[in-house]
Design an enzyme around this catalytic site. Structure first.
Site: not given
Ligand code: UFG
Length: 337
Positions: A124, A148, A152
């Site tokens: 990841s 998590y 990885k």
């Molecule tokens: N977000 C919102 N509202 C929501 C959900 C997410 O505003 O309801 C925002 C988050 O704050 C972030 C963006 O959308 O700014 C993306 O969030 P995600 O949770 O979809 O994805 P992340 O980038 O936080 O996480 C992903 C993977 C993880 C991994 C991470 C780092 O889901 O498993 O990338 O690579 F660890």
């Protein structure tokens, strides 16, 4: 010869299986069904129009895993099986260390026993931590912000140590950015177990009217529109990246990391507006407090994957939104709680 795909009924695994089969490979899926359902097997079969072997196997059970290698002539492994919820990993770290690490150690031991030396590992972009500035290149210093992510990172290190110590092995570490989208048939997509954490499943729920509004975590980041920026990648591009990685390790020994992203960043607000434009659905939202642990900008440097794997993401953000919505209207809405 058979490619063993662990966790093959999950979001990335199921799409990769389709891609592998459509490119002429024989596959065996194993999955413990802890975060997936057996109906996904039928949906894969509907897409590829043939039977796909599946075994329910718990990888923590070494003997059960050994039986799989006894029964099939396995040539290589793509290892997706593992827990992936950041929040759950903070609450239940031992569960994550035990499940993700031990299952991979078991796999390595059994692969060694059966002289199978080719592995594509599901890592990841989380291993880049929050200290690096994008575009994120494979050779940057690594760190992980939660249990998590640490599983990885530890597994990447374990795998490279193992390859150094054992001649003839080849391992590809695939660092995913933000996979969204779904198979164009509408049969396969992301099925979060329990409440979804990621952005797209929330957008789908709001667009369908099941939820009133989307919470955007933070609107005053130092970005063009104040929301975080991510490298969203279509799940079918990600799937194709695994097939290319498998072809690469057929010819190259060693332990190598590859980013799978598009190399382009879109903000959370960009994604919402694109989704609204291509689906014609409204996604009402409210800006709320920042979510703890979020990084501001995450964008892949994709040069290595392009040069070494001959792989490049093809799909646009519009396709990702359209395909996610088609999936949700076909099947997803019935399944995402
Ligand atoms: N977000 C919102 N509202 C929501 C959900 C997410 O505003 O309801 C925002 C988050 O704050 C972030 C963006 O959308 O700014 C993306 O969030 P995600 O949770 O979809 O994805 P992340 O980038 O936080 O996480 C992903 C993977 C993880 C991994 C991470 C780092 O889901 O498993 O990338 O690579 F660890």
């Amino acid at each position: 010869m058979t490619i063993l795909v662990t966790g093959g009924l999950g979001f990335i695994g199921s799409h990769t299986i389709v891609e592998l089969i459509e490119q002429g490979n024989d596959c065996l899926i194993i999955d413990n069904l802890s975060k997936s359902t057996v109906e996904v097997v039928q949906r894969i079969e509907t897409v590829v129009q043939k039977k796909v072997p599946f075994l329910q196997v718990e990888m923590l059970d070494k003997e059960a895993l050994r039986d799989v290698f006894r029964a099939y002539n396995i040539s290589s492994v793509i290892h997706f099986a593992g827990y992936k919820s950041v929040g759950e990993s903070i609450e239940r770290p031992l569960l994550y260390y035990q499940n993700n690490i031990i299952s991979t150690l078991n796999l390595l031991e059994i692969m060694q026993e059966f002289n199978v030396k080719k592995l594509v590992f599901s890592s990841s972009a989380t291993v880049y931590g929050d200290e690096n500035w994008p575009p994120l290149k494979e050779d940057l210093p690594l760190s992980a912000p939660n249990p998590y992510g640490r599983t990885k990172l530890m597994l990447e290190e374990i795998l490279c140590d193992f390859v150094t110590a054992n001649f003839g092995w080849s391992v590809a570490l695939m660092r995913y950015f933000n996979p969204i989208g779904a198979h164009k048939s509408g049969e396969l997509g992301e099925l979060p177990f329990g409440a979804p954490n990621n952005l797209m499943p929330h957008i789908l729920k709001v667009a369908s009217g099941e939820k009133n509004s989307l919470k955007i975590f933070g609107g005053n980041y130092d970005t063009k529109d104040g929301s975080c920026i991510r490298d969203f990648i279509h799940i079918m591009d990600l799937a194709d990246g695994h097939v290319k990685a498998l072809q690469y390790i057929e010819k190259n020994m060693g332990c190598e990391a590859f980013n799978l992203g598009t190399g382009r960043g879109y903000s959370v607000l960009n994604l919402i507006h694109t989704f609204e434009k291509v689906t014609g659905e409204k996604v009402p939202y409210e800006i709320v407090d920042r979510r703890e642990g979020d990084i501001v900008v995450s964008i892949a440097d994709v040069q290595k994957a392009e040069t070494s794997l001959g792989w490049k993401a093809k799909y646009r953000l519009e396709d990702m939104c359209k395909d996610s919505w088609r999936w949700y209207q076909t099947i997803g809405a019935l399944s995402i709680k």
